[in-house]
Design a protein around this motif. Structure first.
Motif, PDB file in Angstrom:
ATOM      1  N   LEU A  20       3.241   4.742  17.508  1.00 16.70           N
ATOM      2  CA  LEU A  20       4.072   4.262  16.282  1.00 16.70           C
ATOM      3  C   LEU A  20       5.121   5.188  16.102  1.00 16.70           C
ATOM      4  N   ASN A  21       5.520   5.981  17.073  1.00 14.78           N
ATOM      5  CA  ASN A  21       6.702   6.875  16.972  1.00 14.78           C
ATOM      6  C   ASN A  21       8.014   5.805  17.021  1.00 14.78           C
ATOM      7  N   GLY A  22       8.756   5.942  15.722  1.00 15.59           N
ATOM      8  CA  GLY A  22       9.977   5.188  15.743  1.00 15.59           C
ATOM      9  C   GLY A  22       9.918   3.826  15.171  1.00 15.59           C
ATOM     10  N   ILE A  23       8.587   3.346  15.027  1.00 15.80           N
ATOM     11  CA  ILE A  23       8.578   2.261  14.134  1.00 15.80           C
ATOM     12  C   ILE A  23       8.784   2.120  12.820  1.00 15.80           C
ATOM     13  N   THR A  24       9.748   1.256  12.060  1.00 23.04           N
ATOM     14  CA  THR A  24      10.404   1.415  10.847  1.00 23.04           C
ATOM     15  C   THR A  24      10.035   0.130  10.104  1.00 23.04           C
ATOM     16  N   CYS A  25       9.747   0.206   8.838  1.00 21.06           N
ATOM     17  CA  CYS A  25       9.872  -1.032   8.240  1.00 21.06           C
ATOM     18  C   CYS A  25      10.982  -1.607   8.082  1.00 21.06           C
ATOM     19  N   GLU A  26      11.306  -3.123   8.359  1.00 25.94           N
ATOM     20  CA  GLU A  26      12.636  -3.615   7.992  1.00 25.94           C
ATOM     21  C   GLU A  26      13.236  -3.726   6.758  1.00 25.94           C
ATOM     22  N   HIS A  28      11.809  -1.925   3.942  1.00 24.21           N
ATOM     23  CA  HIS A  28      12.012  -0.550   3.249  1.00 24.21           C
ATOM     24  C   HIS A  28      12.412   0.719   4.165  1.00 24.21           C
ATOM     25  N   LYS A  29      12.760   0.542   5.291  1.00 27.02           N
ATOM     26  CA  LYS A  29      13.225   1.378   6.152  1.00 27.02           C
ATOM     27  C   LYS A  29      12.273   2.729   6.336  1.00 27.02           C
ATOM     28  N   GLU A  30      11.071   2.431   6.034  1.00 22.49           N
ATOM     29  CA  GLU A  30      10.019   3.881   6.173  1.00 22.49           C
ATOM     30  C   GLU A  30       9.108   3.483   7.037  1.00 22.49           C
ATOM     31  N   GLN A  31       8.523   4.765   7.697  1.00 28.36           N
ATOM     32  CA  GLN A  31       7.858   4.658   8.709  1.00 28.36           C
ATOM     33  C   GLN A  31       6.423   4.843   8.356  1.00 28.36           C
ATOM     34  N   PRO A  32       5.427   4.513   9.138  1.00 28.50           N
ATOM     35  CA  PRO A  32       4.012   4.613   8.756  1.00 28.50           C
ATOM     36  C   PRO A  32       3.694   5.994   8.392  1.00 28.50           C
ATOM     37  N   HIS A  33       2.842   6.367   7.704  1.00 29.19           N
ATOM     38  CA  HIS A  33       1.984   7.580   7.499  1.00 29.19           C
ATOM     39  C   HIS A  33       1.037   7.754   8.326  1.00 29.19           C
ATOM     40  N   ILE A  34       0.491   8.567   9.219  1.00 30.49           N
ATOM     41  CA  ILE A  34      -0.621   8.774  10.023  1.00 30.49           C
ATOM     42  C   ILE A  34      -1.297   9.793   9.889  1.00 30.49           C
ATOM     43  N   ASP A  35      -2.682   9.991   9.412  1.00 32.53           N
ATOM     44  CA  ASP A  35      -3.299  11.025   9.166  1.00 32.53           C
ATOM     45  C   ASP A  35      -4.734  10.861   9.345  1.00 32.53           C
ATOM     46  N   LEU A  36      -5.463  11.915   9.559  1.00 29.43           N
ATOM     47  CA  LEU A  36      -6.739  12.006   9.648  1.00 29.43           C
ATOM     48  C   LEU A  36      -7.585  12.087   8.137  1.00 29.43           C
ATOM     49  N   CYS A  37      -8.584  11.402   7.947  1.00 27.72           N
ATOM     50  CA  CYS A  37      -9.243  11.028   6.899  1.00 27.72           C
ATOM     51  C   CYS A  37     -10.770  10.618   7.139  1.00 27.72           C
ATOM     52  N   ASN A  38     -11.579  11.826   6.603  1.00 34.47           N
ATOM     53  CA  ASN A  38     -13.080  11.591   6.738  1.00 34.47           C
ATOM     54  C   ASN A  38     -13.593  11.214   8.242  1.00 34.47           C
ATOM     55  N   GLU A  49       3.523  -6.652   4.867  1.00 30.88           N
ATOM     56  CA  GLU A  49       4.283  -7.133   6.107  1.00 30.88           C
ATOM     57  C   GLU A  49       4.480  -5.869   7.204  1.00 30.88           C
ATOM     58  N   PHE A  50       4.505  -4.810   6.496  1.00 29.98           N
ATOM     59  CA  PHE A  50       4.605  -3.826   7.903  1.00 29.98           C
ATOM     60  C   PHE A  50       3.174  -3.510   8.319  1.00 29.98           C
TER      61      PHE A  50
END
Length: 63
Positions: A20-26, A28-38, A49-50
């Motif tokens: 997902l590196n470099g993928i941006t919402c057209e 809102h111009k934001e990138q996804p936030h990826i994290d470990l959770c549980n 849409e994103f």
């Protein structure tokens, strides 16, 4: 959780980040936030849409 699980989770997180590196919402111009959770990977997006675009990319990569 043992050390093997922690290492596996870090590897999985890095794999998602690489895909997902470099993928941006057209809109809102934001990138996804990826994290470990549980013990799983959590991907936060700015809009539905994103989220759909991210899901398509993950499907293409067999994730």
């Amino acid at each position: 959780m043992n050390l093997f699980d922690i290492d596996f989770d870090k590897e999985a997180l890095e794999h998602y980040q690489e895909i997902l590196n470099g993928i941006t919402c057209e809109i809102h111009k934001e990138q996804p936030h990826i994290d470990l959770c549980n013990g799983g990977i959590e991907i936060a997006t700015c809009c539905e849409e994103f989220r759909k675009k991210i899901n398509e990319i993950l499907d293409k990569n067999d994730i």
